[in-house]
Enzyme design. Structure first.
Site, PDB file in Angstrom:
ATOM      1  CB  SER A  23       3.190   1.939   6.063  1.00 46.52           C
ATOM      2  OG  SER A  23       2.022   2.109   6.812  1.00 46.52           O
ATOM      3  CG  ASP A  58       0.169  -4.043   2.931  1.00 47.14           C
ATOM      4  OD1 ASP A  58       0.282  -3.516   1.814  1.00 47.14           O
ATOM      5  OD2 ASP A  58       0.089  -3.390   3.989  1.00 47.14           O
ATOM      6  CG  HIS A  74      -0.394   0.309   2.511  1.00 47.92           C
ATOM      7  ND1 HIS A  74      -0.059  -0.666   3.434  1.00 47.92           N
ATOM      8  CD2 HIS A  74      -0.089   1.493   3.095  1.00 47.92           C
ATOM      9  CE1 HIS A  74       0.425  -0.091   4.517  1.00 47.92           C
ATOM     10  NE2 HIS A  74       0.423   1.212   4.346  1.00 47.92           N
TER      11      HIS A  74
END
Length: 383
Positions: free
Chosen positions: A226, A147, A117
């Site tokens: 992230s 992911d 993402h």
């Protein structure tokens, strides 16, 4: 007779004493309030110079944390992404900044691992190393189901060190963890915490199949973290920081990381083949339909709706459901366990199968005609 006259004002002894006491109290209060001013008038002016108090040695855990950060910092990268947009009038193409994130050096070949993402929807990505060098990154491949994305940069000299690899299957709740990343664009930030829980699942941002086996931590994870590494106290990679659970989008002490055991299975495939090939049984299932059928049967498991002809499941002898002329479904095989681990949903079945590799044989526990039996299936590559 002499007339009686009133005493002059203030002649009453009690009033005089009360007045005197009040004046004394007021005088003392004024003196007390004035003491700092009086003291400052008689204090030598020395410029407010203070003597530094010796710090002494750092605590052992502080030294360990500092050493861990200094050793790991060079393995962490700062990722900025952009999207190419064409002006409808001039036809000129220009890059529009999209976002930022983190990543880490995987090997000496220049591979960088981050979250899918982080780079999803971007046309280009720039990777900044800890020493300030910037490189345009090439996309190697992705696995949205986990992911995970792999990028590559060409570092000709002074290659940054790959992050040491650890394990996640043996993690314990309460273990110390350390997250390094770039929250809100504040590069190379260290936060600490513990493993709060294990084997969590979380629906991905795309709303597809939930990401399974996540590590939950209370280490502060915010937007920009992230893709960064989650490390254990030995400085080994144990996960990729992937998400936070917060209505406001800021850290509230509930963060999640994809475990390194999953990374070790997925990333090498992406590097060698450009994508992750999921192991499958060769059957069709449906989550919503499965909930209704298993509730009707009063059983926990996954109903096999259809077996693909020639598939691994077909060769192992699994049977699909039968459709009746009026549109009803008569279930045949219900998978209730994989390698002895209970199955209660289609997503759980997919997660358990995904723990193995193509070519592995997994033992399924099924219920057929009300009787339990074991069937071994050799996993095949998915589409």
């Amino acid at each position: 007779m002499r007339p009686i006259s009133s005493p002059p004002p203030g002649s009453d002894p009690f009033v005089r004493r009360l007045t005197a006491l009040t004046l004394v109290i007021i005088t003392l209060m004024l003196l007390w309030w004035s003491l700092p001013l009086i003291e400052s008038l008689f204090t030598p002016k020395v410029g407010g110079v203070r003597t530094v108090t010796a710090r002494g040695d750092l605590a052992a855990d502080e030294r360990a944390t500092i050493e861990l950060f200094e050793k790991s910092r060079d393995s962490v990268v700062f990722i900025t992404t952009a999207r190419l947009v064409q002006d409808i009038w001039t036809r000129n193409v220009f890059a529009v900044p999209r976002g930022t994130g983190s990543g880490f050096i995987w090997d000496d070949a220049g591979h960088v691992v981050t979250n899918f993402h982080v780079i999803e929807g971007a046309s280009e990505a720039t990777i900044k190393l800890a020493d300030g060098r910037d490189y345009k990154a090439a996309l190697v491949g992705v696995s949205p189901a986990h992911d995970i994305a792999v990028l590559r940069i060409g570092v000709g000299f002074k290659r940054p060190p790959p992050v040491p690899i650890g394990t996640s299957h043996d993690l314990k709740v309460g273990q110390k963890v350390f997250a390094i990343g770039n929250p809100f664009g504040l590069d190379w930030t260290l936060t600490t915490g513990i493993v709060s829980a294990l084997d969590r699942s979380l629906t991905s941002e795309s709303g597809a199949t939930p990401i399974q086996h996540l590590i939950q931590t209370d280490a502060a994870i915010n937007p920009g973290n992230s893709g960064g590494p989650l490390l254990d106290s030995a400085g080994r990679l144990i996960g990729i920081n992937t998400a936070i659970y917060s209505p406001s989008g800021a850290s509230v002490g509930i963060g999640f990381a994809v475990p390194v055991d999953t990374i070790m299975r997925v990333v090498p495939q992406i590097i060698s083949q450009g994508r992750y090939i999921r192991p499958t049984l060769g059957i069709e299932v449906d989550e919503r339909l499965n909930e209704r059928i298993t509730a009707m049967l009063e059983i926990e498991g996954v109903v096999v709706l259809r077996v693909t002809p020639g598939s691994a499941a077909d060769k192992a002898g699994l049977k699909g459901a039968t459709l009746t002329p009026d549109g009803g479904i008569i279930p045949k095989d219900v998978i209730v366990a994989v390698q002895g681990k209970q199955v209660d949903s289609a997503s759980k079945l997919l997660a358990l199968i995904d723990d193995y590799n193509v070519g592995d044989t997994v033992q399924l526990t099924i219920v057929r005609d009300g009787q339990k039996q074991e069937i071994g299936v050799v996993l095949q590559p998915g589409a």
